[in-house]
Write a protein that holds these residues in place. Structure first.
Motif, PDB file in Angstrom:
ATOM      1  N   ALA A 155      69.400  72.457  33.632  1.00 38.21           N
ATOM      2  CA  ALA A 155      70.289  73.535  32.896  1.00 38.21           C
ATOM      3  C   ALA A 155      69.279  74.006  31.780  1.00 38.21           C
ATOM      4  CB  ALA A 155      71.259  72.666  31.992  1.00 38.21           C
ATOM      5  N   GLY A 156      69.571  74.887  31.221  1.00 43.67           N
ATOM      6  CA  GLY A 156      68.642  75.862  30.278  1.00 43.67           C
ATOM      7  C   GLY A 156      68.423  77.332  30.349  1.00 43.67           C
ATOM      8  N   THR A 157      68.845  77.768  31.726  1.00 43.71           N
ATOM      9  CA  THR A 157      68.861  79.115  31.954  1.00 43.71           C
ATOM     10  C   THR A 157      70.334  79.262  32.659  1.00 43.71           C
ATOM     11  OG1 THR A 157      67.603  79.363  34.019  1.00 43.71           O
ATOM     12  CG2 THR A 157      66.473  79.422  32.026  1.00 43.71           C
ATOM     13  N   PRO A 158      70.743  80.885  32.533  1.00 42.55           N
ATOM     14  CA  PRO A 158      71.823  81.078  33.557  1.00 42.55           C
ATOM     15  C   PRO A 158      71.562  80.716  35.088  1.00 42.55           C
ATOM     16  CG  PRO A 158      71.747  82.559  31.697  1.00 42.55           C
ATOM     17  CD  PRO A 158      70.369  81.381  31.443  1.00 42.55           C
ATOM     18  N   TRP A 186      81.356  73.329  29.633  1.00 44.65           N
ATOM     19  CA  TRP A 186      81.500  73.137  27.949  1.00 44.65           C
ATOM     20  C   TRP A 186      80.686  74.606  27.508  1.00 44.65           C
ATOM     21  CZ3 TRP A 186      78.088  68.128  28.714  1.00 44.65           C
ATOM     22  CH2 TRP A 186      78.925  67.322  29.586  1.00 44.65           C
ATOM     23  N   GLU A 188      77.812  75.753  28.478  1.00 39.87           N
ATOM     24  CA  GLU A 188      76.515  75.816  28.419  1.00 39.87           C
ATOM     25  C   GLU A 188      75.898  76.936  29.461  1.00 39.87           C
ATOM     26  OE1 GLU A 188      73.686  71.817  28.649  1.00 39.87           O
ATOM     27  OE2 GLU A 188      74.910  72.229  30.576  1.00 39.87           O
ATOM     28  N   TRP A 192      80.795  82.530  30.871  1.00 36.22           N
ATOM     29  CA  TRP A 192      81.417  83.874  31.112  1.00 36.22           C
ATOM     30  C   TRP A 192      80.339  84.953  31.533  1.00 36.22           C
ATOM     31  CZ3 TRP A 192      81.017  80.143  27.110  1.00 36.22           C
ATOM     32  CH2 TRP A 192      80.058  80.359  26.216  1.00 36.22           C
ATOM     33  N   LEU A 225      77.980  80.814  21.637  1.00 33.49           N
ATOM     34  CA  LEU A 225      77.103  81.837  22.340  1.00 33.49           C
ATOM     35  C   LEU A 225      75.539  81.137  22.708  1.00 33.49           C
ATOM     36  CD1 LEU A 225      77.969  85.342  20.481  1.00 33.49           C
ATOM     37  CD2 LEU A 225      79.052  84.119  22.586  1.00 33.49           C
ATOM     38  N   ASP A 226      75.143  80.319  21.982  1.00 25.14           N
ATOM     39  CA  ASP A 226      73.927  79.592  22.319  1.00 25.14           C
ATOM     40  C   ASP A 226      73.620  78.352  21.815  1.00 25.14           C
ATOM     41  OD1 ASP A 226      71.336  79.640  23.503  1.00 25.14           O
ATOM     42  OD2 ASP A 226      70.415  80.377  21.625  1.00 25.14           O
ATOM     43  N   LYS A 228      73.553  74.497  21.904  1.00 22.21           N
ATOM     44  CA  LYS A 228      72.770  73.492  22.862  1.00 22.21           C
ATOM     45  C   LYS A 228      73.467  72.101  22.815  1.00 22.21           C
ATOM     46  CE  LYS A 228      69.441  76.397  23.401  1.00 22.21           C
ATOM     47  NZ  LYS A 228      69.525  77.207  24.732  1.00 22.21           N
ATOM     48  N   LEU A 229      74.438  71.888  22.125  1.00 25.41           N
ATOM     49  CA  LEU A 229      75.241  70.549  22.148  1.00 25.41           C
ATOM     50  C   LEU A 229      76.906  70.909  21.958  1.00 25.41           C
ATOM     51  CD1 LEU A 229      75.082  67.718  22.358  1.00 25.41           C
ATOM     52  CD2 LEU A 229      74.625  67.319  20.177  1.00 25.41           C
TER      53      LEU A 229
ATOM     54  N   THR B 157      62.435  74.254  29.120  1.00 25.57           N
ATOM     55  CA  THR B 157      63.764  74.166  29.249  1.00 25.57           C
ATOM     56  C   THR B 157      64.055  72.638  29.717  1.00 25.57           C
ATOM     57  OG1 THR B 157      63.425  74.297  31.799  1.00 25.57           O
ATOM     58  CG2 THR B 157      63.665  76.373  30.580  1.00 25.57           C
ATOM     59  N   PRO B 158      65.194  72.310  29.684  1.00 24.13           N
ATOM     60  CA  PRO B 158      65.686  70.738  30.020  1.00 24.13           C
ATOM     61  C   PRO B 158      64.961  70.397  31.397  1.00 24.13           C
ATOM     62  CG  PRO B 158      67.591  71.745  29.087  1.00 24.13           C
ATOM     63  CD  PRO B 158      66.593  72.625  29.087  1.00 24.13           C
ATOM     64  N   GLN B 159      65.078  71.252  32.382  1.00 27.98           N
ATOM     65  CA  GLN B 159      64.693  70.904  33.599  1.00 27.98           C
ATOM     66  C   GLN B 159      63.095  70.742  33.675  1.00 27.98           C
ATOM     67  OE1 GLN B 159      64.863  74.377  37.051  1.00 27.98           O
ATOM     68  NE2 GLN B 159      65.944  72.713  37.941  1.00 27.98           N
ATOM     69  N   ASN B 193      70.546  65.076  26.075  1.00 25.53           N
ATOM     70  CA  ASN B 193      71.307  65.631  27.401  1.00 25.53           C
ATOM     71  C   ASN B 193      70.685  65.216  28.795  1.00 25.53           C
ATOM     72  OD1 ASN B 193      73.158  67.186  25.894  1.00 25.53           O
ATOM     73  ND2 ASN B 193      71.931  68.879  25.323  1.00 25.53           N
ATOM     74  N   LEU B 225      68.722  70.519  17.379  1.00 30.64           N
ATOM     75  CA  LEU B 225      69.694  70.967  18.498  1.00 30.64           C
ATOM     76  C   LEU B 225      68.745  72.089  19.083  1.00 30.64           C
ATOM     77  CD1 LEU B 225      73.391  71.051  17.561  1.00 30.64           C
ATOM     78  CD2 LEU B 225      71.929  69.244  18.428  1.00 30.64           C
TER      79      LEU B 225
ATOM     80  N   GLY D 153      73.829  85.085  37.497  1.00 33.15           N
ATOM     81  CA  GLY D 153      73.014  84.341  36.675  1.00 33.15           C
ATOM     82  C   GLY D 153      71.559  84.609  36.809  1.00 33.15           C
ATOM     83  N   ALA D 155      69.167  85.732  35.016  1.00 35.96           N
ATOM     84  CA  ALA D 155      68.791  86.235  33.793  1.00 35.96           C
ATOM     85  C   ALA D 155      68.525  84.945  32.901  1.00 35.96           C
ATOM     86  CB  ALA D 155      70.031  86.950  32.870  1.00 35.96           C
ATOM     87  N   GLY D 156      67.822  85.047  31.595  1.00 39.53           N
ATOM     88  CA  GLY D 156      67.602  83.855  30.872  1.00 39.53           C
ATOM     89  C   GLY D 156      66.227  83.763  30.327  1.00 39.53           C
ATOM     90  N   LYS D 228      72.946  86.508  22.926  1.00 41.23           N
ATOM     91  CA  LYS D 228      73.162  85.829  24.072  1.00 41.23           C
ATOM     92  C   LYS D 228      74.580  86.643  24.748  1.00 41.23           C
ATOM     93  CE  LYS D 228      69.950  83.098  24.153  1.00 41.23           C
ATOM     94  NZ  LYS D 228      68.818  83.546  25.085  1.00 41.23           N
ATOM     95  N   LEU D 229      75.055  87.652  23.934  1.00 35.07           N
ATOM     96  CA  LEU D 229      76.475  88.248  24.586  1.00 35.07           C
ATOM     97  C   LEU D 229      76.728  89.543  23.832  1.00 35.07           C
ATOM     98  CD1 LEU D 229      78.949  88.138  26.218  1.00 35.07           C
ATOM     99  CD2 LEU D 229      80.170  87.098  24.351  1.00 35.07           C
TER     100      LEU D 229
END
Lengths: 412, 412, 412, 412
Positions: A155-158, A186, A188, A192, A225-226, A228-229, B157-159, B193, B225, D153, D155-156, D228-229
């Motif tokens: 996770a971490g980018t779309p 959730w 993350e 959307w 919107l951003d 992280k938890l 990023t988490p990754q 996470n 966070l 996806g 993007a980011g 982010k939106l």
């Protein structure tokens, strides 16, 4: 707490689903988790399915019977790698339960996580998407809720999140069986934004808990919107707040999921549950019951069977309600105006009160008609209250005409 | 500053570790860094290990003797690439020290960084994970603290962070020796996470310093966070604040690490150290002593040997305390209520005062029982103070019954 | 505006550089940009180099003569791809200018960007790192300022930015010529985290402009920790504010660069330039003159030749000053206390006033000695003012003893 | 609401475009979307093109006729994969329409999305860049608006977004036909940072709506620096606010696009549209008409034909106006001062009032001349109002001299 919900015309909207594909309107059904958690077995499922029928809930649209976490055995099949059910809970197997649900005219759904383990510590589907999807299809599964626990940092980018969730989307499509795909990451990385073409719905926040507005640190973000938890233990009115900017991203076949309903689980008052049910409907959230449908109070049953409210959720216009304004109140909390345009020349608005005192508030038609403009704002409209019954016992009694600015009272 | 800590039943909880694997409850022990920094040698380690025994600390659970940074030679073995100890500090070698620690019935741990260099400028383990893990295992190492300095941009990023820390996790597992893996990446990219299945604990913030609540710019974030510079010099009560949303992510075998203890190092008062020790225990943080255990005051010894508090940390329920509320105080700072559910029908709550003045505060059982609900909130409970001794000299003297709302006084 | 700067011992610290490598203390020199912009030619460089000598600035440490942007021809050599100078500005070639600078006993530096074009629209070095580094080395270049314009989206995580800047770092090292590597990526993705082992210094913010505290939208971030648009036109006191959390990341050979000096360019008062020069020195920023050194006022010369201040910058302790506190002032702005520990039992503190009115403020030794603790805080210290001269004409006149809490007046 | 716009010299600036390439000054033209949405056909386009001519708009610079979304057939050509137009709307084909537009002396543009589908649900160009660009070129397309819906996806980080948008940039360049490339990714990942060399303009925010300052949750961010939106339904004055830090990133051939104009669509007053048009010009935004140019009121035509304002937009200096300050007003909203430097020793400043009441405000020449300094600030300047006509009927009547500080009244 708010509970005034008014439709501006008297007729209950006609609901028509036009296109092929699934979830043309937000899915409806029942899920094991909010009431039973891991304490489930095949009788829980079958008895609840039967209760949906006996209470007439199926006719209102509640069609999916969903087994959440903890149906799994301790491990996959050591030879094939296929998922296996916990035989102590499901001695006849998941397929037999699905068959029974289908024989009742309902649809059957299941749960897994896009991780190495599920949230309940069972085996997850990460890197097992193909065999899991095939197995689900062979069992007759119609719906998959797909969680986010134990995602091993993917996770971490779309882009990263898209790839993980698209793997299951493609696997489900490859089975040839139509399976509604309910993402639960959730919010993350903004599903959307990234998931509109790969999922039928996506959760927008951490898990709901059965409370109107109590805050604690387990749901720490003030916006999704951003965040992280995402956490959990998110009070109902906080999830409504989270959803406000996201409505624009939902539509036919791809919905914002505000999480399963708590109506009937005991943590809120009647008025609060009315608000809960109403706002979920206006936000075009899936309406997935989370109470024990085999043992419901009259109040609970009354709320979840309000067909005027359900019709708003099922209206084919598709777009969720818009939050027109949110005004802070000196005693704490706020008043909010939400408005939604239906087909057939009908509109619904809701006034939400999260302050600790009763509020009387002036509502302007110019605000209700934020997307229709000044010509509508100066018109005259028939006003109906979707939580009052008319003389024939139908929800949505007429309460007079609306013009210019009119006054609404909202309980605390 | 707060120091009231009350258990709601009189019996001290029984602590049982049930599963295989490590850190089923948060690890306990002693580490060189907070008191000695780089000024260590083999005598420092062995003498401290002996002091753990002579003071009876081992019997309370303090079992790991941990060598932090600066044990390394200037360079790896030029032929094999294996890590080498500084012979001027460890003339007999690390293995001999580990053997001595083991002979005392204790466990032995070591330190490195997931970077090209450690924080102290010694060689790091980045891209040397396999040979380092093998060497540690051959030395008899039972525990690795793995830092984040000089990571050469492998973060963001988490990754990316997962991959770097998983490399060492896999290398440790491959040795076949059980080695507790203590990640120290200061909360970067959210280890709560991404690291739940690869590490036994993870630091959540920049380094603690021996002070109750003093702020300076070296610990610049107000939340962990999405903090981009964890820094160091984080006052104790700030780390408590950072931990509030993160408790939900910890459990058996994977803990939030609030950093090593400062109790006994002289920068806080007795009451402040009581708060420090109590909150670390309730947050289910590892309890790693950071003082000179060969030279302790009676007050210090009293604090770190409170077995009622330690029992909270070791309770097998696993879930850290929840912050129920945090209320700002007009004089600055705030009052906080924390609550934790133990096994065996026991609960502990703590009232934390970070304001500069004494506070008297009403506590509602409905708040203490945030996860048990209204039926518990209306009950009657036996109240014990875990920092008072009863007539037999045991911590946790009964202080009466609690019902509805009761009043607690908390010193500044 | 503030201008009180006090050293706590009377002797000027001895400056010793111990290690090999470059920038063991922050680099000092002169750069073309702030005064001349693109309007440069070989005479500008050589005349300024001579002026450094004739004004005795070289003896104080100003050793690098730096050509900023716009030295390049319109295109690289079409055959070799090597960088080519603009012959109309440098008819004798860059090498000849470097030779002249070297013959004066000074060092020579040049500029490029880690992008397809420089900020001034000349060819950049992205994907030309090897040939550019080799060419610079063949010209006798001792220093590279490496900018961030036109980076073609190669940013967004520390890893991506590291790779781009490390390419030039490796290329410079491969030449075998020691070339000081001055990164200028405006703090993007946190070079204080990722670049400590690949660069000698890194810019922390958008470009300075010659003003004490005026704000406009071209420098839009309030912190550099996660700034997505560093911009430019950053007033001097804003850059000081940005630097506060970052000092912890700097040390011998790797410094935070607060940008080139504006002293003498006319946009600030004498007192303001004193603050500018002092705070750059305490922050261990490179001290790169940005004025016209061939035409300086006595005031300008006095400021940049204060050898007591320069000695703070060159002190071998290495760690930048710490901001101990920052207190808002009712008239707007704030008062700040900064403190730095030197070798040889000396400390320097600064009181910074960014409010519009004069301030009288009590300073506690306990605050000055934030890292030394209470025993220091209760001592007695000789106090010297580094901006007053003693009877021998040396900067740093004694102004009495300091004990407990003492009072400092700071002009607006 | 503000509407005072004053030029500091009397002559209307001369506009000269010097370089090769496109969009040396911000592009001007007309687009179908704001007024017609998906309700377009070939007559809409041709009639509007003719109206540009008959109203003399072409002579003022409005040269591009742009077809927005919904020109596409339901699917690409099944054999070649090439894009196909909707024959029910464009029976003669897009090429024929382009030919007609060209025959009128105008240029022709088209629309697609860097996604699997366009925002209107038609086929998108993601992974079809080459064939789409070739087809557009074969049709005689001069301009591409390239949207961001359904990006799956990708993007980011700036790097991910750059790659997606650069694919089309390279494809357009490869056709050999000069095609203006208008990116529309709503500011995601900072196109002002990553896209300066691959696009002629980039949208900075979600879609405008025809309203001066009304806020709702569909445009949820308060800044575009890390939004982010981006959403849509962004009131005009919010987009001005978003643009303030971004002006520094625009220049010849690469512009910030504040979205298409709403002048003449009915949602704002005359004064508000004057502000809208003025600020778009000062921000160097493309000026793309969004009204029905075949049916305009005199007021609308007067606004969009103010050649003094257009000259500011077309001035070859290139740099957008700078927001010098933004001061909150007690009644809500704020007063803002913007200033822009033109060639030929001319400057324009604007005072913007977003508060609900009329404002009288003192303007200092020192502020207007923020980049020229104190010598300019103390001069005397001829003041002209670009929204008043002189005795010859030309916009920009002289209104006296300006010196030191002078007073400006701005309507609400």
């Amino acid at each position: 707490m708010a509970r005034k919900l008014l439709a501006l015309v008297s007729a209950v909207p006609v609901v028509v689903a036009l296109n092929n594909g699934l979830a043309l309107t937000p899915q409806m059904g029942w899920n094991t988790w909010n009431h039973f958690g891991c304490g489930i077995n095949q009788d829980t499922i079958v008895n609840s399915a039967k209760a949906l029928i006996s209470n007439g809930l199926d006719k209102l649209g509640y069609e999916y019977v969903l087994v959440d976490d903890c149906w799994q055995a301790d491990a996959r099949d050591p030879d094939t790698g296929a998922p296996v059910e916990d035989k102590s809970k499901f001695p006849d197997g998941i397929k037999a339960v699905a068959d029974q649900v289908h024989s009742l005219g309902l649809k059957f759904g299941i749960y897994s996580s896009a991780g190495t383990y599920t949230c309940g510590g069972k085996f997850g589907s990460l890197d097992y998407e193909e065999i899991d999807a095939k197995t689900y299809a062979s069992w007759g599964v119609d719906y998959l809720k797909y969680d986010n626990c134990n995602n091993e940092g993917r996770a971490g980018t779309p882009q990263i999140s898209y790839e993980r969730y698209n793997n299951m989307s493609q696997a489900l499509n490859a089975t040839g069986r139509p399976i509604l795909y309910s993402m639960c990451n959730w919010g993350e990385d903004g599903p959307w934004n990234f998931a509109v073409n790969i999922a039928n719905s996506w959760r927008i926040s951490g898990d709901i808990y059965d409370n109107f507005d109590r805050y604690d640190d387990r749901c720490p973000c003030t916006s999704m919107l951003d965040c992280k938890l995402a956490g959990f233990h998110c009070a109902m009115s906080r999830i409504i707040d989270f959803s406000a900017p996201l409505g624009q991203k939902a539509g036919k076949g791809h919905w914002n999921d505000l999480d399963m309903l708590e109506v009937g689980n005991g943590g809120m008052t009647y008025d609060e549950y009315v608000t809960h049910f109403s706002m979920w409907a206006l936000a075009k959230s899936p309406l997935i019951l989370g109470n024990d449908v085999t043992d419901m109070s009259d109040e609970t049953k009354q709320i979840i069977t309000n067909d005027a409210i359900i019709a708003v959720n099922k209206d084919t216009n598709g777009s969720p309600a818009i939050r027109v304004w949110k005004k802070p109140v000196s005693q704490g909390g706020d008043i909010q105006l939400w408005s939604i345009t239906l087909v057939n020349y009908q509109w619904v608005f809701a006034v939400l009160n999260t302050s600790p005192v009763n509020q009387t508030v002036d509502i302007s038609l110019l605000d209700v008609f934020i997307d229709q403009g000044s010509s509508f704002g100066s018109g005259t409209f028939t006003l109906s209250d979707l939580w009052q019954k008319d003389s024939s016992g139908n929800w949505g009694a007429s309460v007079g005409n609306a013009q210019g600015t009119f006054t609404v009272s909202v309980n605390s």
